[in-house]
Design a protein around this motif. Structure first.
Motif, PDB file in Angstrom:
ATOM      1  N   ALA A   6      35.205  32.035   3.368  1.00 30.05           N
ATOM      2  CA  ALA A   6      36.220  33.064   3.508  1.00 30.05           C
ATOM      3  C   ALA A   6      36.763  33.491   2.153  1.00 30.05           C
ATOM      4  O   ALA A   6      37.254  34.604   2.011  1.00 30.05           O
ATOM      5  N   HIS A   7      36.733  32.595   1.176  1.00 26.43           N
ATOM      6  CA  HIS A   7      37.196  32.896  -0.165  1.00 26.43           C
ATOM      7  C   HIS A   7      36.088  32.516  -1.137  1.00 26.43           C
ATOM      8  O   HIS A   7      35.227  31.710  -0.835  1.00 26.43           O
ATOM      9  N   ALA A   8      36.131  33.088  -2.315  1.00 31.32           N
ATOM     10  CA  ALA A   8      35.128  32.744  -3.326  1.00 31.32           C
ATOM     11  C   ALA A   8      35.648  33.127  -4.697  1.00 31.32           C
ATOM     12  O   ALA A   8      36.390  34.101  -4.855  1.00 31.32           O
ATOM     13  N   LEU A   9      35.264  32.351  -5.688  1.00 31.98           N
ATOM     14  CA  LEU A   9      35.523  32.659  -7.091  1.00 31.98           C
ATOM     15  C   LEU A   9      34.212  33.089  -7.728  1.00 31.98           C
ATOM     16  O   LEU A   9      33.244  32.339  -7.742  1.00 31.98           O
ATOM     17  N   GLU A  10      34.179  34.322  -8.226  1.00 31.15           N
ATOM     18  CA  GLU A  10      32.961  34.837  -8.832  1.00 31.15           C
ATOM     19  C   GLU A  10      32.763  34.197 -10.209  1.00 31.15           C
ATOM     20  O   GLU A  10      33.653  34.234 -11.062  1.00 31.15           O
ATOM     21  N   LEU A  11      31.592  33.610 -10.421  1.00 32.63           N
ATOM     22  CA  LEU A  11      31.301  32.933 -11.688  1.00 32.63           C
ATOM     23  C   LEU A  11      30.553  33.814 -12.671  1.00 32.63           C
ATOM     24  O   LEU A  11      30.515  33.513 -13.870  1.00 32.63           O
ATOM     25  N   GLY A  12      29.936  34.874 -12.151  1.00 32.88           N
ATOM     26  CA  GLY A  12      29.190  35.769 -13.028  1.00 32.88           C
ATOM     27  C   GLY A  12      27.756  35.943 -12.557  1.00 32.88           C
ATOM     28  O   GLY A  12      27.323  35.372 -11.549  1.00 32.88           O
ATOM     29  N   THR A  13      27.005  36.738 -13.323  1.00 39.04           N
ATOM     30  CA  THR A  13      25.621  37.061 -12.976  1.00 39.04           C
ATOM     31  C   THR A  13      24.691  36.601 -14.083  1.00 39.04           C
ATOM     32  O   THR A  13      24.965  36.809 -15.271  1.00 39.04           O
ATOM     33  N   PHE A  14      23.600  35.974 -13.686  1.00 41.80           N
ATOM     34  CA  PHE A  14      22.606  35.502 -14.644  1.00 41.80           C
ATOM     35  C   PHE A  14      21.222  35.803 -14.087  1.00 41.80           C
ATOM     36  O   PHE A  14      20.909  35.419 -12.952  1.00 41.80           O
ATOM     37  N   ASN A  15      20.403  36.500 -14.850  1.00 43.90           N
ATOM     38  CA  ASN A  15      19.047  36.864 -14.413  1.00 43.90           C
ATOM     39  C   ASN A  15      19.055  37.520 -13.025  1.00 43.90           C
ATOM     40  O   ASN A  15      18.310  37.129 -12.116  1.00 43.90           O
ATOM     41  N   ASP A  16      19.933  38.510 -12.866  1.00 36.81           N
ATOM     42  CA  ASP A  16      20.030  39.308 -11.638  1.00 36.81           C
ATOM     43  C   ASP A  16      20.548  38.524 -10.437  1.00 36.81           C
ATOM     44  O   ASP A  16      20.472  38.999  -9.304  1.00 36.81           O
ATOM     45  N   THR A  17      21.084  37.328 -10.650  1.00 43.39           N
ATOM     46  CA  THR A  17      21.645  36.527  -9.565  1.00 43.39           C
ATOM     47  C   THR A  17      23.134  36.309  -9.791  1.00 43.39           C
ATOM     48  O   THR A  17      23.545  35.832 -10.848  1.00 43.39           O
ATOM     49  N   ALA A  18      23.945  36.683  -8.785  1.00 42.13           N
ATOM     50  CA  ALA A  18      25.389  36.484  -8.848  1.00 42.13           C
ATOM     51  C   ALA A  18      25.738  35.123  -8.262  1.00 42.13           C
ATOM     52  O   ALA A  18      25.264  34.767  -7.175  1.00 42.13           O
ATOM     53  N   PHE A  19      26.562  34.370  -8.987  1.00 36.67           N
ATOM     54  CA  PHE A  19      26.970  33.035  -8.570  1.00 36.67           C
ATOM     55  C   PHE A  19      28.460  33.033  -8.226  1.00 36.67           C
ATOM     56  O   PHE A  19      29.268  33.667  -8.912  1.00 36.67           O
TER      57      PHE A  19
END
Length: 334
Positions: free
Chosen positions: A22-35
């Motif tokens: 339900a919630h998430a903290l976006e860590l960023g994108t690396f090699n076209d993959t969002a974490f």
């Protein structure tokens, strides 16, 4: 499949959603993959008054969980990876604080493979519960567990084949859901369930889940009928874990309904009442009833506190005795 180790202690978010995060903290994108990472911390204090045995007060935080999600857009496909754990390890959830795998799946566009919700889980219009272990027992999401499975969504349908409850089954357990969404937030979910039970019969059942909006408030109604459903409702032959839905060599049917009303007091306060009843056509004439009332306050969008009273007419393992409980809790989602 080891059925006992696959028991689901069901948690329902305040949004009445079955989504794993339900919630998430976006860590960023690396090699076209969002974490991203998500989850919540939850602390509970519980007063328990069983019908048989001594009252007690205890606390726990085992429901706390953390997950990692990846999303990749590649060659016109959306690829999602998701893994989540909580601390309800042991044969019965809550037996200890060991880390337990909840979800581990890959979703490519509309097809999901891996360990996640059963198809029967999606049959239910869920209420706003505080009780993670008790959950909506008596619905097809009540005794839920996560299994290795494959499911595919198309034109409002979700078709699921999953690891069978019956270890000797020759075919997967099956479920087909159909979602009808209407203007104003109303919703109806139709579900057909089929599985091979311990006597070798292939049996079937059906369920309907519905949510009706009344201004900002909501009324949820669920009902089910058929054979082979005790494995999912948690109300089976003598409440058995080892051989649900079969007695004296014959498949056992059951009928149940579940109703809940959510009243939005203000933007920060909401209250819920719910009632569940199940009748099983076994020699013991098993009947199950559950009542609950709760009040929840959103201190911030991510922090909730609440209190809930509930009463169960059947026991579900050592941490869910027959009788009453009062829970106070605080939950911080990230």
């Amino acid at each position: 499949m080891n059925y006992q180790h696959s028991l689901l202690a069901l948690a329902i978010t305040s949004g009445l959603s079955a989504a794993p995060a339900a919630h998430a903290l976006e860590l960023g994108t690396f090699n076209d993959t969002a974490f991203s990472i998500g989850g919540y911390f939850k602390a509970e204090g519980i007063y328990e008054k069983p019908d048989d045995g001594d009252s007690r007060i205890f606390g726990r935080s085992s429901q706390s969980r953390v997950n990692l999600k990846t999303v990749t857009q590649k060659q016109g496909h959306t690829i999602v990876g998701f893994v989540e754990g909580d601390f309800y390890g042991g044969t019965y959830p809550g037996e200890n604080n060991d880390l337990r795998l909840r979800h581990a799946f890959i979703k490519v566009d509309k097809t999901t493979v891996g360990q996640t919700w059963t198809g029967q889980f999606w049959a239910v219009a869920y209420h706003d519960y505080l009780d993670f272990l008790g959950g909506p027992r008596g619905t097809l999401g009540g005794f839920n567990f996560r299994t290795n499975l494959i499911s595919h969504e198309i034109a409002g349908f979700r078709v699921t084949a999953q690891d069978p409850v019956n270890n000797d089954a020759d075919i997967p357990d099956l479920a087909v859901n159909y979602n009808l969404n209407f203007d104003g937030g109303h919703r109806v979910i139709l579900t057909a369930s089929g599985r091979e039970v311990a006597n070798g019969d292939f049996v079937a059942g059906g369920a309907i889940g519905s949510k009706f909006m009344i201004g900002p408030h909501s009324l949820n109604l669920n009902a089910h009928y058929g054979e082979g459903l005790g494995a999912f409702t948690g109300v089976g032959v003598n409440n058995s874990l080892s051989s649900p839905d079969v007695e004296n060599g014959e498949a056992v049917s059951q009928t149940g309904f579940d109703i809940g009303f959510r009243y939005v007091i203000t933007s920060d306060w909401r209250a819920n009442v719910a009632y569940t009843a199940v009748e099983v056509d076994d020699t013991a004439d098993t009947n199950y009833e559950a009542h609950r009332v709760n009040l929840i306050h959103s201190v911030t969008p991510d922090l909730e506190i609440g209190v809930e009273w509930r009463k169960y007419s059947l026991a579900f393992g050592p941490l869910l005795p027959r009788g009453q409980q009062v829970e106070v809790m605080a939950k911080y989602a990230f």
